[in-house]
Write a protein that holds these residues in place. Structure first.
Motif, mmCIF file in Angstrom:
data_model
loop_
_atom_site.group_PDB
_atom_site.id
_atom_site.type_symbol
_atom_site.label_atom_id
_atom_site.label_comp_id
_atom_site.label_asym_id
_atom_site.label_seq_id
_atom_site.Cartn_x
_atom_site.Cartn_y
_atom_site.Cartn_z
ATOM 1 N N UNK A 108 0.828 -1.209 0.000
ATOM 2 C CA UNK A 108 0.000 0.000 0.000
ATOM 3 C C UNK A 108 0.858 1.252 0.000
ATOM 4 N N UNK A 109 1.938 1.222 0.775
ATOM 5 C CA UNK A 109 2.824 2.383 0.820
ATOM 6 C C UNK A 109 3.543 2.580 -0.511
ATOM 7 N N UNK A 110 3.864 1.479 -1.181
ATOM 8 C CA UNK A 110 4.590 1.571 -2.447
ATOM 9 C C UNK A 110 3.732 2.176 -3.543
ATOM 10 N N UNK A 111 2.422 1.993 -3.436
ATOM 11 C CA UNK A 111 1.525 2.522 -4.468
ATOM 12 C C UNK A 111 1.240 4.005 -4.300
ATOM 13 N N UNK A 112 1.693 4.578 -3.163
ATOM 14 C CA UNK A 112 1.413 5.996 -2.920
ATOM 15 C C UNK A 112 2.084 6.868 -3.968
ATOM 16 N N UNK A 113 3.336 6.532 -4.330
ATOM 17 C CA UNK A 113 4.106 7.338 -5.293
ATOM 18 C C UNK A 113 4.616 6.431 -6.410
ATOM 19 N N UNK A 131 7.475 -5.148 -0.811
ATOM 20 C CA UNK A 131 6.142 -4.659 -1.111
ATOM 21 C C UNK A 131 5.638 -5.140 -2.459
ATOM 22 N N UNK A 132 6.566 -5.422 -3.387
ATOM 23 C CA UNK A 132 6.184 -5.902 -4.707
ATOM 24 C C UNK A 132 5.874 -7.391 -4.634
ATOM 25 N N UNK A 133 4.740 -7.781 -5.148
ATOM 26 C CA UNK A 133 4.335 -9.181 -5.113
ATOM 27 C C UNK A 133 5.256 -10.004 -6.016
ATOM 28 N N UNK A 134 5.712 -11.109 -5.515
ATOM 29 C CA UNK A 134 6.583 -11.986 -6.284
ATOM 30 C C UNK A 134 8.067 -11.652 -6.187
ATOM 31 N N UNK A 135 8.414 -10.526 -5.560
ATOM 32 C CA UNK A 135 9.827 -10.163 -5.423
ATOM 33 C C UNK A 135 10.500 -11.053 -4.379
ATOM 34 N N UNK A 136 11.727 -11.415 -4.628
ATOM 35 C CA UNK A 136 12.480 -12.272 -3.709
ATOM 36 C C UNK A 136 13.882 -11.717 -3.520
ATOM 37 N N UNK A 137 14.489 -12.103 -2.430
ATOM 38 C CA UNK A 137 15.814 -11.609 -2.066
ATOM 39 C C UNK A 137 16.891 -12.201 -2.974
ATOM 40 N N UNK A 138 17.741 -11.351 -3.502
ATOM 41 C CA UNK A 138 18.907 -11.799 -4.285
ATOM 42 C C UNK A 138 19.888 -12.484 -3.339
ATOM 43 N N UNK A 139 20.132 -13.755 -3.557
ATOM 44 C CA UNK A 139 21.010 -14.516 -2.645
ATOM 45 C C UNK A 139 22.438 -14.010 -2.649
ATOM 46 N N UNK A 195 14.118 -0.731 7.457
ATOM 47 C CA UNK A 195 13.185 -0.455 6.363
ATOM 48 C C UNK A 195 13.935 0.236 5.232
ATOM 49 N N UNK A 196 13.720 -0.215 3.985
ATOM 50 C CA UNK A 196 14.370 0.365 2.812
ATOM 51 C C UNK A 196 13.318 0.792 1.801
ATOM 52 N N UNK A 197 13.424 2.055 1.320
ATOM 53 C CA UNK A 197 12.548 2.553 0.251
ATOM 54 C C UNK A 197 13.442 3.040 -0.877
ATOM 55 N N UNK A 198 13.273 2.463 -2.081
ATOM 56 C CA UNK A 198 14.059 2.841 -3.254
ATOM 57 C C UNK A 198 13.228 3.729 -4.172
ATOM 58 N N UNK A 199 13.834 4.824 -4.644
ATOM 59 C CA UNK A 199 13.172 5.744 -5.568
ATOM 60 C C UNK A 199 13.937 5.801 -6.878
ATOM 61 N N UNK A 200 13.201 5.881 -7.981
ATOM 62 C CA UNK A 200 13.863 6.143 -9.250
ATOM 63 C C UNK A 200 14.026 7.649 -9.430
ATOM 64 N N UNK A 201 14.434 8.091 -10.604
ATOM 65 C CA UNK A 201 14.742 9.499 -10.821
ATOM 66 C C UNK A 201 13.561 10.318 -11.353
ATOM 67 N N UNK A 202 12.339 9.772 -11.315
ATOM 68 C CA UNK A 202 11.202 10.482 -11.900
ATOM 69 C C UNK A 202 10.967 11.832 -11.238
ATOM 70 N N UNK A 203 10.994 11.843 -9.892
ATOM 71 C CA UNK A 203 10.693 13.095 -9.187
ATOM 72 C C UNK A 203 11.776 14.134 -9.442
ATOM 73 N N UNK A 204 13.047 13.671 -9.522
ATOM 74 C CA UNK A 204 14.144 14.601 -9.794
ATOM 75 C C UNK A 204 14.034 15.133 -11.212
ATOM 76 N N UNK A 205 13.680 14.242 -12.163
ATOM 77 C CA UNK A 205 13.486 14.690 -13.549
ATOM 78 C C UNK A 205 12.402 15.753 -13.615
ATOM 79 N N UNK A 206 11.335 15.527 -12.876
ATOM 80 C CA UNK A 206 10.198 16.441 -12.940
ATOM 81 C C UNK A 206 10.534 17.807 -12.330
ATOM 82 N N UNK A 207 11.225 17.781 -11.198
ATOM 83 C CA UNK A 207 11.564 19.035 -10.532
ATOM 84 C C UNK A 207 12.567 19.853 -11.334
#
Length: 596
Positions: A108-113, A131-139, A195-207
């Motif tokens: 739910x938090x991931x879908x906010x932005x 938060x992404x369904x089906x995502x698994x940890x890289x061994x 807790x880890x939250x990863x962001x792409x560059x969309x917001x920086x591109x927009x600003x």
């Protein structure tokens, strides 16, 4: 030519002063246009202020966004389902229901932005929930050593913002991201996870896309470590096809700097954010900022070009009058460096250069005179040392030999008297020689053989000797009387003091480009202490010449130089061997090594 002769009548100081006076006149004329330059600078300052305001606006918007993401991080960390999941995972009693509830909160938090690419919850005991369904940890992900993870552990009460990096936490995904990380604590303050939250560059591109700095200007971001966090030409930056002068920008005292020339002259305005630690840098081309001043610049460039041409004319004249003599003086110096002390600079001038040339020529002549004197002195010194060292090697056993001859004569042993007298005559004849300081190895062995013949008659069966001479070594040159002291040392300090006597063995051979000579005896040997000081200088006594070994080494060094090596090997009660490793000098080379 007339101008060259005119300048040659003046000193270097006069010429430089005259040329600079002309240059100052040109500069004075150009100062009439200072007002134009002042107006241009004012326009540039106003453009700089405007650019700085835009950069501050970008920073403010980024700070607001970062604070917003920190609020999201705090909301997730304080969620009950998240806390329950971490507690169960760390106590190894994790259930599907706990995983599902926590995963729903992350999703739910991931879908906010839309720019949130991933949210991960990492228990302290290991593993990860995404938060992404089906995502698994890289061994293969070593997230425990990642900067974002360590930063969260070190400051658990703060949300940490990372630099730009490639995320490899999720299997099969390697995206460039900026990360927010925060430690999750229980009510007692104990670490539960991160807790880890990863962001792409969309917001920086927009600003940054909303900011216009002319048709060619742009904005880029620098992270806390000085690396480029975001750039409109990111692909070119990472491919190494484009570079930014980050160090120069960060080093600017007021955050402003100019770089480049002409059309590529750029204004850099930097402003750091206290919330993120990032630095926003605006890049504007001065040509666009000062487009209305192009005509003024063209006029100024024409004046500058005329001044440069005028200065060039005088510079060429100065070069003709100074460079020629200096060039000849430098060529003379190079020849002197190569060892030619007979060359002279021959700079004919009444200026300081001419005086310098005369002084240098005088120095060369004096140096050549001193070098010749030094060589003569060194040559005489070497001859004296050679003679002194050779004179110290005395056939001190002469007295004992003569006593032996007298004793054998009284005993009627005439044949032995004749043999010993003949050997002694050969020994003395080879010692006196023909005035040369060198011998071939063949003659040196003959001298040693005469010496051993006498000693053999004195000691009878107590002394035995063997000589093995490689025919290829017979014409090798040595300093005269170099082997006798080594043989004498073997007899007096090895064989004589051994009750049952022993054998002295002399051998020569060629090994690659070296002559090897060994003198070995199976006498009493030497202790390690005696072996350590064998080549040291010692005082002689009445029995033997203890300084013989030292003098042999000294004479070898004088004759062959540092290429000559003398080594002693000894085992107490077993044997002693001295080895000479020498350069090969044949008889035809005698003149180059022997003294007159």
């Amino acid at each position: 030519m007339t101008e060259a002769r005119l300048f040659s009548r003046h000193s270097i100081g006069t010429r430089i002063a005259a040329l600079f006076m002309l240059l100052i006149l040109v500069i004075t004329a150009a100062m009439t246009y200072v007002s134009i330059s002042v107006s241009t600078n004012e326009l540039l300052d106003s453009s700089t202020e405007y650019t700085e305001q835009l950069i501050r606006r970008v920073n403010a918007e980024l700070d607001m966004y970062v604070e917003y993401m920190k609020d999201i991080s705090d909301f997730i960390v304080d969620n009950g389902a998240v806390a329950a999941y971490l507690r169960a995972a760390n106590e190894h009693r994790l259930t599907d229901a706990a995983c599902r509830e926590a995963q729903e909160q992350l999703a739910a938090a991931q879908k906010i932005r839309s720019e949130i690419t991933a949210i991960a919850l990492i228990p302290e005991s290991g593993g990860a929930l995404f938060g992404s369904e089906g995502a698994s940890l890289n061994t293969y992900s070593n997230y425990q050593n990642a900067d974002w993870y360590q930063a969260a552990l070190q400051e658990p009460n703060e949300v940490q913002v990372s630099s730009s990096r490639v995320e490899n936490l999720i299997a099969g995904q390697y995206n460039w991201v900026v990360s927010f990380s925060k430690a999750v604590l229980d009510r007692a303050g104990n670490m539960q996870g991160v807790l880890l939250i990863d962001l792409n560059y969309q917001i920086i591109d927009r600003l940054c896309a909303d900011i216009q700095l002319g048709s060619r200007g742009y904005i880029y971001l620098i992270d806390q470590s000085g690396g480029i966090l975001w750039h409109p030409q990111q692909d070119l930056i990472y491919a190494g096809l484009k570079e930014e002068n980050v160090a120069e920008v960060l080093a600017a005292a007021d955050g402003r700097t100019l770089s480049g020339k002409g059309r590529m002259r750029r204004l850099y305005v930097a402003c750091a954010s206290e919330a993120t630690g990032w630095t926003a840098v605006g890049v504007a081309y001065t040509q666009e900022l000062l487009r209305s001043q192009d005509r003024i610049y063209k006029t100024y460039l024409l004046i500058a070009a005329a001044a440069l041409i005028l200065a060039l004319v005088f510079a060429l004249q100065l070069s003709r009058s100074i460079a020629g003599p200096i060039r000849r003086l430098m060529q003379t110096m190079r020849r002197v460096e190569d060892g030619d002390l007979h060359v002279r600079s021959q700079v004919s001038s009444r200026t300081e250069l001419g005086q310098l040339s005369d002084s240098f020529d005088h120095m060369i002549a004096k140096t050549a005179e001193l070098m010749d004197e030094r060589l003569r002195s060194e040559e005489q010194k070497r001859k004296s040392e050679w003679k002194a060292l050779q004179a110290q090697i005395q056939p001190h056993f002469l007295y004992n030999t003569l006593d032996s001859i007298i004793w054998m004569s009284h005993a009627g042993r005439n044949a032995e008297v004749v043999e010993m007298t003949s050997a002694l005559a050969l020994l003395l004849r080879s010692s006196i020689g023909d005035g040369s300081d060198t011998n071939t190895l063949k003659k040196e062995i003959a001298h040693v053989r005469s010496y051993l013949t006498i000693q053999k008659m004195r000691y009878n069966e107590k002394l035995r000797y063997e000589i093995d001479l490689d025919p290829q070594t017979e014409d090798c040159l040595l300093p005269k009387l170099i082997l006798q002291p080594l043989v004498e040392n073997a007899i007096y300090h090895g064989i004589k003091v051994k009750q049952q006597g022993g054998t002295v063995r002399i051998e020569s051979l060629l090994e690659e480009d070296r002559l090897l000579i060994t003198v070995e005896d199976d006498g009493v040997g030497m202790t390690p202490e005696q072996l350590e000081t064998i080549l040291d200088k010692k005082e002689s006594d009445a029995e033997s010449t203890k300084i013989g070994v030292y003098n042999v080494n000294e004479r070898l060094q004088l004759f062959f130089g540092p290429d000559a090596v003398m080594k002693y090997y000894s085992t107490p009660g077993v044997r002693t061997m001295v080895m000479l490793v020498l350069p090969i000098v044949r008889g035809k080379e005698e003149d180059s090594h022997a003294e007159d």
